[in-house]
Enzyme design. Structure first.
Site, mmCIF file in Angstrom:
data_model
loop_
_atom_site.group_PDB
_atom_site.id
_atom_site.type_symbol
_atom_site.label_atom_id
_atom_site.label_comp_id
_atom_site.label_asym_id
_atom_site.label_seq_id
_atom_site.Cartn_x
_atom_site.Cartn_y
_atom_site.Cartn_z
ATOM 1 N N LYS A 254 0.846 -1.201 0.000
ATOM 2 C CA LYS A 254 0.000 0.000 0.000
ATOM 3 C C LYS A 254 0.880 1.249 0.000
ATOM 4 O O LYS A 254 2.056 1.194 0.406
ATOM 5 C CB LYS A 254 -0.931 0.037 1.216
ATOM 6 N N ALA B 154 9.916 0.388 4.544
ATOM 7 C CA ALA B 154 9.704 1.321 3.448
ATOM 8 C C ALA B 154 8.420 2.123 3.626
ATOM 9 O O ALA B 154 8.158 3.063 2.880
ATOM 10 C CB ALA B 154 9.663 0.562 2.126
ATOM 11 N N ASP C 210 -2.058 -2.098 10.027
ATOM 12 C CA ASP C 210 -2.291 -2.048 8.575
ATOM 13 C C ASP C 210 -2.867 -3.341 8.001
ATOM 14 O O ASP C 210 -3.160 -3.412 6.818
ATOM 15 C CB ASP C 210 -0.970 -1.760 7.842
HETATM 16 P P1 ATP Z 1 4.309 -0.076 7.541
HETATM 17 O O1 ATP Z 1 3.784 0.849 6.517
HETATM 18 O O2 ATP Z 1 3.325 -1.104 8.013
HETATM 19 O O3 ATP Z 1 5.001 0.631 8.675
HETATM 20 P P2 ATP Z 1 6.922 -0.940 6.771
HETATM 21 O O4 ATP Z 1 7.310 -1.103 5.337
HETATM 22 O O5 ATP Z 1 7.509 0.217 7.492
HETATM 23 O O6 ATP Z 1 5.346 -0.938 6.777
HETATM 24 P P3 ATP Z 1 7.505 -3.665 7.057
HETATM 25 O O7 ATP Z 1 8.617 -3.625 6.090
HETATM 26 O O8 ATP Z 1 6.251 -4.289 6.621
HETATM 27 O O9 ATP Z 1 7.230 -2.194 7.590
HETATM 28 O O10 ATP Z 1 7.963 -4.416 8.373
HETATM 29 C C1 ATP Z 1 8.682 -3.821 9.395
HETATM 30 C C2 ATP Z 1 9.323 -4.929 10.250
HETATM 31 O O11 ATP Z 1 8.426 -6.019 10.464
HETATM 32 C C3 ATP Z 1 10.513 -5.535 9.566
HETATM 33 O O12 ATP Z 1 11.681 -4.813 9.874
HETATM 34 C C4 ATP Z 1 10.540 -6.972 10.069
HETATM 35 O O13 ATP Z 1 11.398 -7.104 11.178
HETATM 36 C C5 ATP Z 1 9.130 -7.260 10.538
HETATM 37 N N1 ATP Z 1 8.413 -8.276 9.700
HETATM 38 C C6 ATP Z 1 7.725 -9.320 10.177
HETATM 39 N N2 ATP Z 1 7.181 -10.040 9.185
HETATM 40 C C7 ATP Z 1 7.518 -9.444 8.036
HETATM 41 C C8 ATP Z 1 7.267 -9.753 6.668
HETATM 42 N N3 ATP Z 1 6.516 -10.806 6.290
HETATM 43 N N4 ATP Z 1 7.753 -8.902 5.741
HETATM 44 C C9 ATP Z 1 8.482 -7.832 6.118
HETATM 45 N N5 ATP Z 1 8.767 -7.512 7.393
HETATM 46 C C10 ATP Z 1 8.298 -8.312 8.365
#
Ligand code: ATP
Length: 284
Positions: free
Chosen positions: A13, A96, A135
């Site tokens: 998203k 990200a 989310d």
């Molecule tokens: P958001 O917008 O939800 O904050 P984000 O991109 O910042 O998304 P993600 O990359 O989805 O965050 O994940 C953050 C942390 O979650 C990662 O650093 C990892 O340690 C943990 N994690 C657990 N399961 C997963 C997965 N299937 N894919 C990615 N990260 C995961």
């Protein structure tokens, strides 16, 4: 059970708008956000086999993976001891702001419900989603949604028109917790208008949507990672309608006038060392 192996897609998203309304007594921040599914996905392969839960996802394998936790919760709710094997092929970059982990968890809930022959309603799956993370509910619903609370209270908005996007990420990510801590230090939040968003989306005008883009977490994440501001500027200068950091970053997206333009911009950003994707908004 209908079949015992399933391959499904877990879509990322972006946040077209994100306002932080304040901090709650439980430590979470109260949000208003406009969330949009994009055509960038992890592949999640689920099979029912053996005993226990196995989750293979490179360096994110095992019980700490959100997809593993989704499977555990789903199984507990049904009082099932069926073995579950999950294999995730990651394409969505981590840290990200693209909800990669949440997307994998949502795809696991949806996929398991299908493999178990639909024991849970969408309402029940949404309840499980909310126990896993803010989310995950959006990732289950998808499309274009207004979200409030921690991001889990959803209200559908008019479907966004198909918009071409160039998405770029600096090598470093931003931790969501740190982004909110920086926000608290700077402490400047704005409100979004549901009506303004609904009108812009209903009009189908990319210009109108681009004018509304805003993210309260951007200023704090730019303090953590100043390159985010430069990346946003690069996207604007390259002729995007507008550009914005997604979620807590560090990915930034630009809305382009065409896929060709997105490809051209992607080419020049790759040469600067960013990870880059040409993608688009979708309703799965
Ligand atoms: P958001 O917008 O939800 O904050 P984000 O991109 O910042 O998304 P993600 O990359 O989805 O965050 O994940 C953050 C942390 O979650 C990662 O650093 C990892 O340690 C943990 N994690 C657990 N399961 C997963 C997965 N299937 N894919 C990615 N990260 C995961």
């Amino acid at each position: 059970m209908k079949e015992d192996i399933l391959v499904t897609f877990a879509y990322a998203k972006i946040n077209l708008g994100l306002a932080v309304k304040g901090k709650r007594s439980d430590g979470y921040h109260e949000l208003q956000t406009v969330m949009q599914t994009i055509d960038l996905y992890d592949t999640v392969k689920i099979s029912l086999s053996g005993s226990g839960i196995e989750c293979f996802c490179g360096g994110l394998s095992g019980p700490r993976n959100l997809a593993y936790q989704a499977a555990k919760l789903f199984r507990e709710r049904l009082n099932s001891r069926q073995g579950i094997r999950i294999e995730i092929e990651k394409r969505i970059p981590v840290q990200a702001g693209l909800a990669g982990g949440s997307a994998d968890a949502a795809a696991t809930l949806r996929g398991l419900n299908q493999l178990y022959n639909y024991p849970s309603s969408q309402e029940e799956l949404l309840q499980l989603a909310n126990q896993l993370g803010s989310d995950v509910a959006f990732c289950l619903q998808g499309g274009t949604q207004w979200a409030e609370g921690r991001g889990e209270k959803l209200l559908p908005l008019a479907e966004a028109p198909e918009m071409s996007l160039v998405l770029a990420k600096p090598q470093q990510g931003v931790s969501t917790g740190e982004a909110y801590r920086r926000f608290d230090q700077l402490g400047r939040g704005h409100l979004l208008s549901f009506q303004a968003w609904e009108e812009a989306l209903q009009s189908g005008s990319v210009e109108k949507i681009a004018l509304l883009l805003s993210n309260d977490l951007e200023a704090g994440s730019q303090v953590i990672l100043p390159v985010i501001a430069g990346l946003k500027e690069d996207l604007r200068k390259a002729g995007c309608y507008s550009a914005l950091m997604s979620g807590s970053g560090s990915a930034v997206f630009g809305i382009t006038h065409s896929e060709d333009q997105a490809q051209e911009i992607a080419h020049s950003l790759k040469q600067k060392g960013y990870s880059v994707w040409v993608t688009k908004t979708i309703t799965p």
